[in-house]
Scaffold this active site. Structure first.
Site, PDB file in Angstrom:
ATOM      1  CE  LYS A 203     -29.126 -12.788   5.628  1.00 27.36           C
ATOM      2  NZ  LYS A 203     -29.767 -13.177   6.879  1.00 27.36           N
ATOM      3  CG  ASN A 207     -31.594 -16.086   4.903  1.00 23.32           C
ATOM      4  OD1 ASN A 207     -31.434 -16.528   6.038  1.00 23.32           O
ATOM      5  ND2 ASN A 207     -31.961 -14.838   4.680  1.00 23.32           N
ATOM      6  CB  CYS A 259     -35.142 -13.108   5.004  1.00 27.43           C
ATOM      7  SG  CYS A 259     -34.808 -11.517   5.751  1.00 27.43           S
TER       8      CYS A 259
HETATM    9  N1  LIG Z   1     -36.017  -8.705   8.483  1.00 28.64           N
HETATM   10  C1  LIG Z   1     -35.143  -9.641   8.818  1.00 28.64           C
HETATM   11  O1  LIG Z   1     -35.428 -10.547   9.598  1.00 28.64           O
HETATM   12  C2  LIG Z   1     -33.757  -9.614   8.233  1.00 28.64           C
HETATM   13  C3  LIG Z   1     -32.767 -10.453   8.809  1.00 28.64           C
HETATM   14  C4  LIG Z   1     -31.481 -10.410   8.270  1.00 28.64           C
HETATM   15  C5  LIG Z   1     -31.207  -9.590   7.182  1.00 28.64           C
HETATM   16  N2  LIG Z   1     -32.197  -8.823   6.630  1.00 28.64           N
HETATM   17  C6  LIG Z   1     -31.854  -7.950   5.519  1.00 28.64           C
HETATM   18  O2  LIG Z   1     -31.649  -6.644   6.063  1.00 28.64           O
HETATM   19  C7  LIG Z   1     -32.139  -5.647   5.167  1.00 28.64           C
HETATM   20  C8  LIG Z   1     -33.204  -4.804   5.848  1.00 28.64           C
HETATM   21  O3  LIG Z   1     -34.314  -5.645   6.169  1.00 28.64           O
HETATM   22  P1  LIG Z   1     -35.562  -5.079   6.982  1.00 28.64           P
HETATM   23  O4  LIG Z   1     -36.491  -6.215   7.173  1.00 28.64           O
HETATM   24  O5  LIG Z   1     -35.074  -4.311   8.153  1.00 28.64           O
HETATM   25  O6  LIG Z   1     -36.145  -4.049   5.888  1.00 28.64           O
HETATM   26  P2  LIG Z   1     -37.283  -2.963   6.068  1.00 28.64           P
HETATM   27  O7  LIG Z   1     -37.891  -2.783   4.731  1.00 28.64           O
HETATM   28  O8  LIG Z   1     -38.135  -3.315   7.249  1.00 28.64           O
HETATM   29  O9  LIG Z   1     -36.494  -1.657   6.477  1.00 28.64           O
HETATM   30  C9  LIG Z   1     -35.694  -0.899   5.604  1.00 28.64           C
HETATM   31  C10 LIG Z   1     -35.856   0.571   6.007  1.00 28.64           C
HETATM   32  O10 LIG Z   1     -34.889   1.371   5.316  1.00 28.64           O
HETATM   33  C11 LIG Z   1     -35.504   2.608   4.982  1.00 28.64           C
HETATM   34  N3  LIG Z   1     -34.737   3.254   3.904  1.00 28.64           N
HETATM   35  C12 LIG Z   1     -34.727   2.955   2.586  1.00 28.64           C
HETATM   36  N4  LIG Z   1     -33.861   3.748   1.919  1.00 28.64           N
HETATM   37  C13 LIG Z   1     -33.310   4.574   2.852  1.00 28.64           C
HETATM   38  C14 LIG Z   1     -32.330   5.597   2.796  1.00 28.64           C
HETATM   39  N5  LIG Z   1     -31.734   5.939   1.648  1.00 28.64           N
HETATM   40  N6  LIG Z   1     -31.998   6.237   3.940  1.00 28.64           N
HETATM   41  C15 LIG Z   1     -32.585   5.887   5.110  1.00 28.64           C
HETATM   42  N7  LIG Z   1     -33.528   4.918   5.225  1.00 28.64           N
HETATM   43  C16 LIG Z   1     -33.866   4.269   4.112  1.00 28.64           C
HETATM   44  C17 LIG Z   1     -36.902   2.195   4.571  1.00 28.64           C
HETATM   45  O11 LIG Z   1     -37.800   3.280   4.582  1.00 28.64           O
HETATM   46  C18 LIG Z   1     -37.220   1.134   5.632  1.00 28.64           C
HETATM   47  O12 LIG Z   1     -37.819   1.704   6.780  1.00 28.64           O
HETATM   48  C19 LIG Z   1     -32.613  -6.417   3.933  1.00 28.64           C
HETATM   49  O13 LIG Z   1     -31.562  -6.483   3.017  1.00 28.64           O
HETATM   50  C20 LIG Z   1     -32.944  -7.788   4.473  1.00 28.64           C
HETATM   51  O14 LIG Z   1     -32.838  -8.781   3.477  1.00 28.64           O
HETATM   52  C21 LIG Z   1     -33.452  -8.808   7.149  1.00 28.64           C
END
Ligand SMILES: NC(=O)c1ccc[n+]([C@@H]2O[C@H](COP(=O)([O-])OP(=O)(O)OC[C@H]3O[C@@H](n4cnc5c(N)ncnc54)[C@H](O)[C@@H]3O)[C@@H](O)[C@H]2O)c1
Length: 438
Positions: A203, A207, A259
């Site tokens: 992963k 990226n 990301c």
């Molecule tokens: N955004 C993308 O395009 C993408 C693509 C692939 C991977 N990722 C990875 O996936 C992960 C999430 O990315 P995202 O963009 O969705 O993040 P984000 O910040 O949009 O969402 C994360 C959510 O988790 C919630 N949260 C935090 N702690 C929590 C807990 N203990 N219990 C419940 N909810 C909780 C936050 O309030 C937030 O709403 C990251 O590690 C990111 O690197 C993101």
């Protein structure tokens, strides 16, 4: 279609929502756990806290079928727990795993009673043992399943992935692994079952490699500007070599989002923690910062005497999303603001997030009101609707008809025919005097 399962998705951001909606489409019942009160409130009211094409309708449909249940904390009874919380980085490039820690601690009791846990968030390679400790120490039912979706295409990418990667510890429980595969591997794509560190390296590495390609294309763009060449033709010619390929090399003034910049830094940081120099990934991050600075300098140099207003059309890090995290458009806007320019920005989806992230930005309600009185107008995000603006009219309300396209969205010949001094990233430039503007 496999049998319907009850699944808890922890975190309702871009990945958590795509996961929850995608699993509901596949017939599963989803407990969607979100700790942010405003996000939870919006989900309970039936609306999405983010913009992602097609997701609002799919969420509404899942709601009608009673398949997604938003809640503030995990409930017992799930077959599988999927962790999708955020993993930002600190200023020094190291990963901030506090959301992961709190999520894992919040489900430790459920895991202890036998429910498998899957990390779908992107975590730095080598952190598996620490994650297992936060969960109570048992590694037999802890797995990684990194998500590779693209914002703007989140649901289609979840439902039709290019590959599925599952990371396991050596002591993996075969029944738990079978359940993870049953729920998360449902298309005909490649399946890789690998070690935990390998899953995270795939992963992080994917990226980082995408970021390298973009940094390379952007560096070629800057070189083309110096030589009076057109980078689109150059990249096309390079990409026609099948060993290279032409995808993901659209030149611009920098890449962003939540990301690529973060995962590039995280990979560099992991390597450095093992005493490695990580020359390539470190250089790609530095180049990205330089490309944004170079673009800000170009905009400042274009500003006619007596004018201070820049219009930034597009504030999201790319078209198709409202996400402004590490958005190059917003970062360049901030640089110009710090140099004393007045920056008016407009985005079809990201105005609210941009206003939150950049307090000095004048947020306009339309492209026209952003451009009114501007000395230089910038295409910061490649929203297709900017192509269809009434550019003839806009020229009459700007302080000067000067446009610089950071995304290669507009047709330069058409803009020049309308009387604009028009420049674009990676394109040959007429001197302002030649274009008759100054
Ligand atoms: N955004 C993308 O395009 C993408 C693509 C692939 C991977 N990722 C990875 O996936 C992960 C999430 O990315 P995202 O963009 O969705 O993040 P984000 O910040 O949009 O969402 C994360 C959510 O988790 C919630 N949260 C935090 N702690 C929590 C807990 N203990 N219990 C419940 N909810 C909780 C936050 O309030 C937030 O709403 C990251 O590690 C990111 O690197 C993101």
């Amino acid at each position: 279609m496999s049998r319907s399962r009850r699944i808890s998705v922890i975190g309702a951001g871009y990945v958590g929502l795509a996961t929850a909606v995608g699993l509901a489409v596949r017939g599963h019942e989803v407990d969607l756990v979100e700790t942010r009160a405003d996000r939870l409130e919006s989900l309970l009211a039936g609306s999405l806290p983010i913009h992602e094409p097609g997701m609002a309708a799919a969420y509404a449909d899942a709601g009608t079928r009673g398949r997604i249940h938003p809640m503030a904390s995990p409930a017992p009874g799930s077959d599988l727990l999927l962790v999708c919380v955020g993993t930002p980085i600190y200023e020094d490039g190291s990963s901030d795993l506090r959301q992961i820690e709190s999520a894992l601690r919040s489900v430790a009791d459920l895991a202890a009673s036998g429910t498998p846990v899957v990390i779908r968030s992107t975590v730095p390679a080598g952190s598996g043992e620490t994650l297992a400790e936060w969960l109570g120490g048992d590694t037999s039912r802890l797995f990684a399943n990194p998500e590779f979706l693209r914002q703007g295409h989140a649901i289609e990418d979840f439902l039709d992935p290019a590959r599925v990667v599952i990371g396991t510890f050596p002591a993996a429980d075969p029944d738990a692994l079978a359940l993870v595969k049953e729920v998360l591997y449902f298309s005909n794509c490649a399946l890789l079952v690998v070690g935990m560190a390998e899953a995270d390296l795939i992963k992080n590495g994917a990226n980082a490699f995408l970021a390298l390609k973009l940094s390379f294309a952007n560096e070629m763009a800057v070189l083309c500007e110096a030589l009076g060449a057109d980078v689109t033709r150059v990249i096309e010619g390079i990409g026609l070599d099948p060993r290279i390929g032409g995808t993901h090399m659209q030149p611009s003034f920098g890449f962003g989002g939540s990301c690529l910049p973060k995962d590039l830094c995280a990979l560099t940081n992991v390597g450095k923690s093992y005493g490695l120099a990580m020359h390539v990934t470190a250089a790609a991050s530095e180049a990205n910062a330089d490309h944004q600075l170079h673009f800000a300098n170009r905009i400042a140099d274009l500003m006619p005497p007596g004018c201070r207003r820049v219009a930034m059309l597009g504030l999201a890090f790319k078209a198709g999303t409202d996400d402004t995290r590490s958005s190059p458009a917003l970062q360049v806007a901030q640089m110009l603001f710090e140099r004393g320019f007045e920056v008016a920005g407009y985005d079809p989806q990201a105005n609210a997030n941009a206003a939150h992230e950049m307090p000095g930005l004048i947020v306009a309600t339309s492209a026209q009101s952003a451009a009114a009185g501007a000395g230089v107008t910038v295409i910061g995000t490649e929203w297709p609707e900017f192509r269809d603006l009434d550019w003839a009219y806009l020229a009459t309300i700007m302080a000067a008809p000067i446009v610089i396209d950071g995304r290669r969205l507009l047709d330069g010949e058409r803009m020049r025919a309308l009387g604009y001094h028009f420049e674009a990233v990676g394109a040959p430039t007429l001197h302002k005097a030649e274009s008759g503007i100054l």
